[in-house]
Design a protein around this motif. Structure first.
Motif, PDB file in Angstrom:
ATOM      1  N   GLY A  52      69.873 -16.588   2.507  1.00 35.58           N
ATOM      2  CA  GLY A  52      68.809 -16.479   3.646  1.00 35.58           C
ATOM      3  C   GLY A  52      68.514 -17.894   4.487  1.00 35.58           C
ATOM      4  O   GLY A  52      68.377 -17.690   5.720  1.00 35.58           O
ATOM      5  N   GLY A  53      68.610 -18.767   3.810  1.00 31.49           N
ATOM      6  CA  GLY A  53      68.437 -20.267   4.739  1.00 31.49           C
ATOM      7  C   GLY A  53      67.968 -21.267   3.738  1.00 31.49           C
ATOM      8  O   GLY A  53      67.541 -21.272   2.665  1.00 31.49           O
ATOM      9  N   ILE A  54      67.543 -22.562   4.777  1.00 32.31           N
ATOM     10  CA  ILE A  54      67.343 -23.675   3.928  1.00 32.31           C
ATOM     11  C   ILE A  54      65.739 -24.000   4.511  1.00 32.31           C
ATOM     12  O   ILE A  54      65.443 -24.065   5.588  1.00 32.31           O
ATOM     13  CB  ILE A  54      68.111 -24.864   4.272  1.00 32.31           C
ATOM     14  N   ALA A  55      64.992 -23.870   3.376  1.00 30.16           N
ATOM     15  CA  ALA A  55      63.419 -24.281   3.785  1.00 30.16           C
ATOM     16  C   ALA A  55      63.070 -25.809   4.075  1.00 30.16           C
ATOM     17  O   ALA A  55      63.499 -26.398   3.314  1.00 30.16           O
ATOM     18  CB  ALA A  55      62.634 -23.802   2.558  1.00 30.16           C
ATOM     19  N   ALA A  56      62.769 -25.889   5.591  1.00 31.73           N
ATOM     20  CA  ALA A  56      62.525 -27.266   5.696  1.00 31.73           C
ATOM     21  C   ALA A  56      61.368 -27.264   6.773  1.00 31.73           C
ATOM     22  O   ALA A  56      61.635 -26.612   7.935  1.00 31.73           O
ATOM     23  CB  ALA A  56      63.622 -28.051   6.087  1.00 31.73           C
ATOM     24  N   LEU A 115      67.401 -25.598  19.735  1.00 35.02           N
ATOM     25  CA  LEU A 115      67.101 -26.230  18.354  1.00 35.02           C
ATOM     26  C   LEU A 115      67.663 -25.265  17.160  1.00 35.02           C
ATOM     27  O   LEU A 115      67.997 -23.909  17.453  1.00 35.02           O
ATOM     28  CB  LEU A 115      65.642 -26.256  18.300  1.00 35.02           C
ATOM     29  N   ILE A 116      67.467 -25.860  16.130  1.00 42.83           N
ATOM     30  CA  ILE A 116      68.013 -24.986  14.851  1.00 42.83           C
ATOM     31  C   ILE A 116      66.943 -23.810  14.559  1.00 42.83           C
ATOM     32  O   ILE A 116      65.680 -24.120  14.568  1.00 42.83           O
ATOM     33  CB  ILE A 116      68.080 -25.786  13.465  1.00 42.83           C
ATOM     34  N   SER A 117      67.379 -22.661  14.491  1.00 36.72           N
ATOM     35  CA  SER A 117      66.619 -21.496  14.397  1.00 36.72           C
ATOM     36  C   SER A 117      66.056 -21.378  13.057  1.00 36.72           C
ATOM     37  O   SER A 117      66.620 -22.105  12.009  1.00 36.72           O
ATOM     38  CB  SER A 117      67.486 -20.104  14.542  1.00 36.72           C
ATOM     39  N   GLN A 118      64.871 -21.047  12.733  1.00 36.82           N
ATOM     40  CA  GLN A 118      64.219 -20.813  11.319  1.00 36.82           C
ATOM     41  C   GLN A 118      63.531 -19.412  11.489  1.00 36.82           C
ATOM     42  O   GLN A 118      62.863 -19.041  12.317  1.00 36.82           O
ATOM     43  CB  GLN A 118      62.967 -21.946  11.441  1.00 36.82           C
ATOM     44  N   ARG A 119      63.509 -18.952  10.420  1.00 37.58           N
ATOM     45  CA  ARG A 119      63.173 -17.568   9.983  1.00 37.58           C
ATOM     46  C   ARG A 119      62.230 -17.687   8.832  1.00 37.58           C
ATOM     47  O   ARG A 119      62.201 -18.415   8.280  1.00 37.58           O
ATOM     48  CB  ARG A 119      64.462 -16.402   9.523  1.00 37.58           C
ATOM     49  N   ASP A 120      61.563 -16.302   8.995  1.00 37.57           N
ATOM     50  CA  ASP A 120      60.378 -15.959   7.810  1.00 37.57           C
ATOM     51  C   ASP A 120      60.899 -15.497   6.601  1.00 37.57           C
ATOM     52  O   ASP A 120      62.155 -15.190   6.248  1.00 37.57           O
ATOM     53  CB  ASP A 120      59.777 -14.823   8.346  1.00 37.57           C
ATOM     54  N   PHE A 121      60.321 -16.234   5.444  1.00 40.15           N
ATOM     55  CA  PHE A 121      60.578 -15.668   4.222  1.00 40.15           C
ATOM     56  C   PHE A 121      59.268 -15.695   3.400  1.00 40.15           C
ATOM     57  O   PHE A 121      58.139 -16.302   3.833  1.00 40.15           O
ATOM     58  CB  PHE A 121      61.564 -16.974   3.603  1.00 40.15           C
ATOM     59  N   GLY A 122      59.415 -15.180   2.237  1.00 38.00           N
ATOM     60  CA  GLY A 122      58.352 -14.749   1.362  1.00 38.00           C
ATOM     61  C   GLY A 122      57.555 -15.995   0.753  1.00 38.00           C
ATOM     62  O   GLY A 122      58.363 -16.957   0.409  1.00 38.00           O
ATOM     63  N   GLY A 123      56.420 -16.128   0.859  1.00 45.98           N
ATOM     64  CA  GLY A 123      55.683 -17.116   0.345  1.00 45.98           C
ATOM     65  C   GLY A 123      55.487 -18.492   1.307  1.00 45.98           C
ATOM     66  O   GLY A 123      54.713 -19.425   1.150  1.00 45.98           O
ATOM     67  N   ARG A 128      60.399 -21.056   8.367  1.00 45.28           N
ATOM     68  CA  ARG A 128      60.820 -22.403   8.167  1.00 45.28           C
ATOM     69  C   ARG A 128      62.236 -22.526   7.835  1.00 45.28           C
ATOM     70  O   ARG A 128      62.717 -23.648   7.277  1.00 45.28           O
ATOM     71  CB  ARG A 128      60.044 -23.137   7.433  1.00 45.28           C
ATOM     72  N   LEU A 129      62.904 -21.419   7.484  1.00 41.01           N
ATOM     73  CA  LEU A 129      64.226 -21.567   6.827  1.00 41.01           C
ATOM     74  C   LEU A 129      65.501 -21.684   8.175  1.00 41.01           C
ATOM     75  O   LEU A 129      65.344 -20.736   8.832  1.00 41.01           O
ATOM     76  CB  LEU A 129      64.638 -19.983   6.144  1.00 41.01           C
ATOM     77  N   ALA A 130      65.881 -22.619   8.088  1.00 46.57           N
ATOM     78  CA  ALA A 130      67.123 -22.929   8.858  1.00 46.57           C
ATOM     79  C   ALA A 130      68.511 -22.207   8.398  1.00 46.57           C
ATOM     80  O   ALA A 130      68.570 -22.106   7.144  1.00 46.57           O
ATOM     81  CB  ALA A 130      67.406 -24.352   8.819  1.00 46.57           C
ATOM     82  N   HIS A 131      68.951 -21.311   9.141  1.00 40.02           N
ATOM     83  CA  HIS A 131      70.206 -20.537   8.850  1.00 40.02           C
ATOM     84  C   HIS A 131      71.135 -20.268   9.627  1.00 40.02           C
ATOM     85  O   HIS A 131      71.317 -20.716  10.652  1.00 40.02           O
ATOM     86  CB  HIS A 131      69.316 -19.098   8.618  1.00 40.02           C
TER      87      HIS A 131
END
Length: 606
Positions: A52-56, A115-123, A128-131
């Protein structure tokens, strides 16, 4: 004296996933002679399965996002049982670690502004998930691996570590004396030849314990090696009862049951339905999240379309909540034919969007299940995915309770509390991987390794014991019994009677494991490898069951049928586990107290 190959380093990193490679880079850049040891080939670590991605909290999509919001989300997701300092450091340092990956060549997806795209994730309150599509873990490993190779760090592939070595200054245990870390003993998987590493600093980055369970998303490497190695060296572990069952693993066909279906499917618009076609997650929104979660379908659909409000669809609740909801629907007779639920993105997004944003999922279902996710829903169900408990570490240095031993990533406990938010795992790896590598290198500057030779003989004798028995227990049969026991009796819903039965069964399996026998020779012998791994899985399983029986409440990834509510008293303490001479003990330990300035983040506005 045992015949073996010997090497000497300042820092030895066990594990070549995200945490291990980042630790090795940090140690090397601090001037330490560094080596990495891994069970499989470089680039094959389980981190590649994190999709999914890296939360940051970089604020690339939502400018209001910042480390304080990320910290609050992480603590709330972990039901406030997280080590607050670890959660704080993680939230503060994750953006820098992601930008670092970008500098090293990671090819992230981009926003329209570049910019680095960030997607939605649970909680997570904000996207904020770079992917990198749904292959983020693979890109992380590719980037870190390339960096390790470029720096010239030594890597020992297809090499299994069976015992941590000490300098023999401590108490007697397992035929040798405990003390400060002095290195590690292992064997080459291809030849069976023994190998020893002298190193005053050892970083454990071995991942989780999922192969103790029948249905799991974990790779074959996840046999609890680091947890068991640390415990047998004298380190303490905490909160091993907290197992995350990812809500969406494949449930059909049976040959691929448990393989992960990334949360990105729900983050990009997928919804969950039961066999009657009802979108059931609205019935399972806990009071704790009602302020942030849409309570009707129209409101949830508006969120997916414009995202101008902070009310999130219920499919993006934390993983423990979603897993329990699916489990409840199945138990109520409303599950899919294969015993799960339907995850539908086909009716929500165009085929082009799905193939672009979820290429791995498209190919995974097409190749493994003959399902076209652009046209039909997926069948999914909970699968053992992650352990929140692990080696007890000091937050700033990732140091375990044994001098010279460090742990980062899934093998370390405390960061995620009782439940991990999706995406926090990858940022956890690089934040605490770096901290562990830095601290290990600093420790090595003032310490030398002194292996007690008697440990080498004990370790070698222990490793070859299965060859010296005839007609003993079959490791494959024993492993199957262990997996069935854990899946059935210590799974997603637990009660005292079942866990007591599990502990009795585990004692029986431990006794039978002393009589394991394997045929053939030491040259690449899978039965021998499993016999060695079983010792670790049995110890970890006992710790999980014992801690789960002790914690008389439901919290995060730990759900008790006989204690269904969260108990405030249990929210103030950890369960600390230790092992000595084959006996597992536990004690309660107060949770570190959060400073007042951070407590204010959880106060409701007046």
């Amino acid at each position: 004296m045992t015949e073996l190959e010997r090497h000497s380093y300042d820092v030895l990193v066990i594990g070549a996933g995200g945490a291990g490679l980042r630790a090795a880079i940090a140690a090397h850049e601090s001037g330490a002679r560094t080596a990495v040891v891994c069970k499989s080939l470089l680039g094959k670590a389980h981190t590649v399965m994190a999709e999914g991605g890296i939360a940051a909290a970089m604020g690339n999509v939502w400018q209001d996002d910042n480390w304080k919001v990320h910290f609050r989300d992480t603590m709330r997701g972990g039901k406030m049982l997280n080590n607050w300092r670890m959660a704080q450091l993680h939230a503060q340092e994750a953006p820098a670690r992601v930008w670092e990956l970008e500098e090293w060549g990671a090819l992230f997806d981009r926003t329209k502004d570049g910019l680095i795209s960030q997607r939605d994730f649970g909680g997570h309150r904000y996207a904020r998930l770079a992917h990198v599509g749904d292959r983020t873990g693979l890109e992380m490993i590719r980037t870190l691996q390339q960096r390790v190779v470029a720096l010239g760090i030594d890597v020992y592939m297809e090499c299994t570590i069976t015992r941590l070595l000490t300098d023999g200054t401590g108490e007697e245990a397992h035929g040798a004396r405990r003390g400060n870390i002095a290195g590690a003993f292992g064997y080459w998987r291809e030849t069976g030849r023994f190998i020893a590493f002298e190193a005053p600093s050892v970083v454990l980055a071995t991942g989780g314990i999922g192969k103790s369970f029948k249905v799991t998303s974990n790779s074959w490497e996840y046999s609890g090696d680091g947890h068991a190695l640390a415990a047998r060296a004298g380190a303490t572990l905490l909160n091993m009862e907290f197992i995350q069952f990812h809500p969406t693993g494949m449930v059909w066909p049976p040959s691929v049951r448990g393989i992960l279906v990334t949360e990105s499917v729900r983050g990009d618009g997928g919804i969950l339905k039961n066999k009657d076609g009802k979108r059931f997650m609205f019935d399972y929104i806990p009071d704790f999240f009602k302020a942030d979660t849409a309570d009707n379908e129209a409101e949830a659909d508006r969120w997916y379309e414009d995202k101008k409000n902070n009310r999130r669809p219920p499919e993006l609740l934390p993983r423990d909540e979603v897993a329990r909801a699916i489990n409840a629907e199945v138990k109520a007779g409303r599950g899919s034919p294969a015993g799960g639920a339907y995850l539908d993105i086909a009716s929500r997004r165009s085929p082009e969007y799905i193939r672009k944003r979820l290429p791995s999922m498209y190919h995974q279902f097409k190749e493994l299940a003959d399902v076209d996710i652009t046209k039909e829903p997926m069948e999914v169900g909970p699968t053992c995915h992650y352990i929140m408990g692990g080696v007890e570490v000091e937050p700033d240095t990732a140091a375990a309770t044994v001098p010279g031993l460090y742990a980062a990533g899934e093998v370390a406990g405390g960061m995620h509390g009782s439940n991990r938010l999706g995406g926090n795992s990858l940022s956890d790896l690089i934040v605490f991987g770096k901290r562990a590598g830095d601290a290990a290198a600093e420790y090595a500057k003032s310490h030398t390794a002194r292996i007690a030779d008697d440990q080498l003989d004990v370790a070698a004798k222990e490793a070859v014991a299965p060859f010296e028995r005839e007609g003993g227990e079959n490791p494959y049969a024993l492993h199957q019994e262990l997996q069935n026991t854990m899946n059935t009796l210590v799974g997603i819903i637990r009660d005292a009677d079942e866990m007591s039965a599990a502990l009795e069964k585990l004692q029986e399996l431990k006794a039978r494991a002393k009589n394991l026998s394997v045929e053939g020779n030491r040259q690449f012998n899978p039965g021998w490898h499993l016999a060695i791994d079983l010792r670790n899985m049995l110890l970890c399983s006992e710790m999980v069951a014992k801690a789960a029986l002790e914690r008389k409440e439901s919290r995060g990834g730990h759900t008790r049928n006989d204690y269904p509510k969260t108990d405030p008293e249990w929210g103030t303490k950890n369960i600390i586990l230790s092992e000595k001479d084959g006996v597992v003990a536990l004690v309660h330990k107060p949770l570190p107290v959060m400073p007042d300035d951070l407590k204010e983040l959880f106060e409701e506005p007046k």
